[in-house]
Motif scaffolding. Structure first.
Motif, mmCIF file in Angstrom:
data_model
loop_
_atom_site.group_PDB
_atom_site.id
_atom_site.type_symbol
_atom_site.label_atom_id
_atom_site.label_comp_id
_atom_site.label_asym_id
_atom_site.label_seq_id
_atom_site.Cartn_x
_atom_site.Cartn_y
_atom_site.Cartn_z
ATOM 1 N N ASP A 34 0.806 -1.224 0.000
ATOM 2 C CA ASP A 34 0.000 0.000 0.000
ATOM 3 C C ASP A 34 0.835 1.268 0.000
ATOM 4 O O ASP A 34 0.291 2.376 -0.014
ATOM 5 C CB ASP A 34 -0.905 0.018 1.233
ATOM 6 N N LEU A 35 2.163 1.120 0.074
ATOM 7 C CA LEU A 35 3.080 2.259 0.106
ATOM 8 C C LEU A 35 2.746 3.197 1.264
ATOM 9 O O LEU A 35 2.605 4.413 1.101
ATOM 10 C CB LEU A 35 3.049 3.025 -1.220
ATOM 11 N N ASP A 36 2.624 2.618 2.472
ATOM 12 C CA ASP A 36 2.416 3.461 3.642
ATOM 13 C C ASP A 36 2.980 2.790 4.880
ATOM 14 O O ASP A 36 3.353 1.605 4.862
ATOM 15 C CB ASP A 36 0.941 3.833 3.822
ATOM 16 N N CYS A 37 3.058 3.550 5.956
ATOM 17 C CA CYS A 37 3.515 3.021 7.243
ATOM 18 C C CYS A 37 2.838 3.793 8.361
ATOM 19 O O CYS A 37 2.285 4.886 8.147
ATOM 20 C CB CYS A 37 5.036 3.108 7.370
ATOM 21 N N VAL A 38 2.891 3.229 9.569
ATOM 22 C CA VAL A 38 2.328 3.866 10.751
ATOM 23 C C VAL A 38 3.443 3.979 11.788
ATOM 24 O O VAL A 38 4.108 2.983 12.094
ATOM 25 C CB VAL A 38 1.153 3.053 11.325
#
Length: 472
Positions: free
Chosen positions: A118-122
């Motif tokens: 998803d090309l994201d991080c938290v």
């Protein structure tokens, strides 16, 4: 246009209220609640001429629940709360004009999740940009926002940071997908889902990005990530004048050349960087550039830029294709502040920034150069000129009252000139305390009144980072 006076802030809490809060938090946090003068001074320091204002205590938090506890205790006794990341902000954001509790997020430094597909991080707010990129390197992804300092992600979101890569990848505004926030009433809320777009109600994420801690405390950030480019190439090019360098920048952007970074250093800054970072550049204005893409596209982009530069009197474009050469080049750019201080040992560095539409950038910079010469001030300039943002570092002898006044007058003219040319008084530093008097001049009284009404609705007791943004 005259400066707009900064409105007064709320009254400080009673000493009894502060001691009650400190007593409760000491029982809960033990030695993670510190009130020694040295640690309090460290959490109020600024890297400019704004005088430090110390909090009454510093709490080192490790979870959203702990932040919530602190907010609820402080709200019950009307004691201010000031968020602290790494302390690299430049406009007095971490000062505590009414005292209160400084909430240090350095121990909330976990990368909570990475979603490569998803090309994201938290991440938690204490994660720094370098730490994040080291953690995710093996995924083939990176986070591009690079303000220079190894700032915390929470602080970068709070001040809507940008930096050297903004011309291609945008700012924190475009790269924060969602936030978890503790609001002034002690509620924990999530501003959005982990999606690239939504039409569900108000864009609350963007409201908190850039709010400088005045609406709530950020405890979790969901970020966009990008694929690490196949090839990167950096280089430098000299110019006969700052205006010529700005003209080339404008032409490069108008041509649609997808530069990743395009940074201006004036001749004085080049002199400082040569000495401090062991470079050997001619003492002329320079553009530092970087291109991202495939091997073929990077080569083509660099060649096209060299042609544009030559048309404007630019010197030969010097490549830096090896990783260590690129690292040295960009480290020199990031060390510009420390390099500039060596030009005048003992002087205080006062950094200020503005941002202009590209169409007027060259003329604005030329006027600024003339203004500095008339003011007889030593002030190197650097800039993220690909998006119209540039910085002036005025080196001031704080014991010379006449020079301090000249510097203050120059900074005021710089900010007001940017506003009158349809620019902004800050492209990335934020308002904090230092630029509060320009907010109404830029936005007008009705817009500032609307901001105050939002502040009042979300933080009616004005406990969240009081005295910032001139809204309390």
């Amino acid at each position: 246009m005259a400066d707009t006076a900064t409105p007064s802030i709320a009254s400080p809490p009673s000493r009894q209220a502060v001691e009650t809060v400190i007593g409760v938090l000491t029982q809960r946090f033990g030695d993670r609640l510190q009130r020694g003068e040295d640690i309090r001074r460290q959490h109020s320091h600024t890297t400019t001429w704004i005088a430090p204002q110390l909090p009454d205590a510093v709490a080192f938090v490790r979870s959203s629940d702990e932040v919530q506890e602190i907010v609820r205790v402080c709200a019950a006794h009307r004691v201010p709360i000031i968020p602290f990341g790494t302390g690299t902000s430049l406009e007095g954001h971490v000062n505590a004009p009414l005292g209160g509790i400084s909430v240090d997020f350095s121990q909330m430094n976990r990368v909570l999740a990475v979603h490569p597909e998803d090309l994201d991080c938290v991440v938690e707010p204490g994660v720094t940009r370098k730490q994040l990129n080291e953690t995710i390197r093996d995924t083939g992804l990176f986070f591009p926002i690079d303000p220079g300092a190894d700032a915390s992600i929470g602080g970068m979101a709070s001040t809507r940071a940008s930096g050297t890569n903004a011309v291609r990848y945008g700012t924190m505004r475009e790269n924060v997908l969602a936030l978890k926030v503790v609001t002034a009433d002690g509620a924990i809320m999530t501003t959005s889902r982990r999606v690239k777009k939504t039409s569900a109600g108000y864009d609350i994420t963007r409201l908190f990005v850039g709010s400088e801690g005045t609406l709530g405390l950020i405890t979790e950030i969901t970020l966009k990530l990008y694929g690490i480019p196949e090839a990167m190439s950096a280089g430098v090019c000299s110019f006969p004048s700052v205006k010529a360098a700005c003209d080339v920048t404008i032409a490069t952007i108008q041509m649609g050349l997808p530069v990743a970074r395009i940074e201006l250093l004036d001749a004085l800054q080049v002199k400082a960087s040569n000495h401090y970072s062991k470079l050997t550049l001619p003492e002329l204005p320079h553009l530092f550039l970087e291109f991202h893409g495939s091997t073929a596209s990077v080569k083509e982009q660099a060649e096209m830029f060299a042609e544009i530069a030559a048309e404007h009197g630019g010197g030969a474009f010097q490549w830096a294709t090896k990783a260590e050469e690129r690292t040295k080049l960009w480290q020199a750019r990031h060390d510009a502040y420390w390099a500039a201080l060596q030009l005048r040992p003992g002087a205080q560095g006062v950094s200020t920034d503005v941002c202009l539409p590209l169409s007027v950038l060259a003329d604005f910079v030329a006027e600024t150069v003339d203004d500095l010469e008339r003011s007889n001030l030593v002030a190197p300039m650097v800039g993220h000129v690909g998006d119209g943002n540039f910085h002036v570092l005025v080196l001031v002898d704080m014991n010379d009252h006449n020079e301090v006044r000249r510097a203050q007058d120059f900074v005021s003219r710089l900010n007001m000139r940017a506003i009158t040319m349809d620019g902004t008084c800050t492209g990335e530093h934020g308002i904090g305390q230092g630029k509060a008097k320009y907010l109404e001049a830029e936005h007008g009284p009705h817009m500032v009144a609307l901001m105050r009404s939002i502040k009042q609705a979300i933080d009616p007791l004005h406990l969240m980072n009081p005295g910032k943004l001139a809204l309390a």
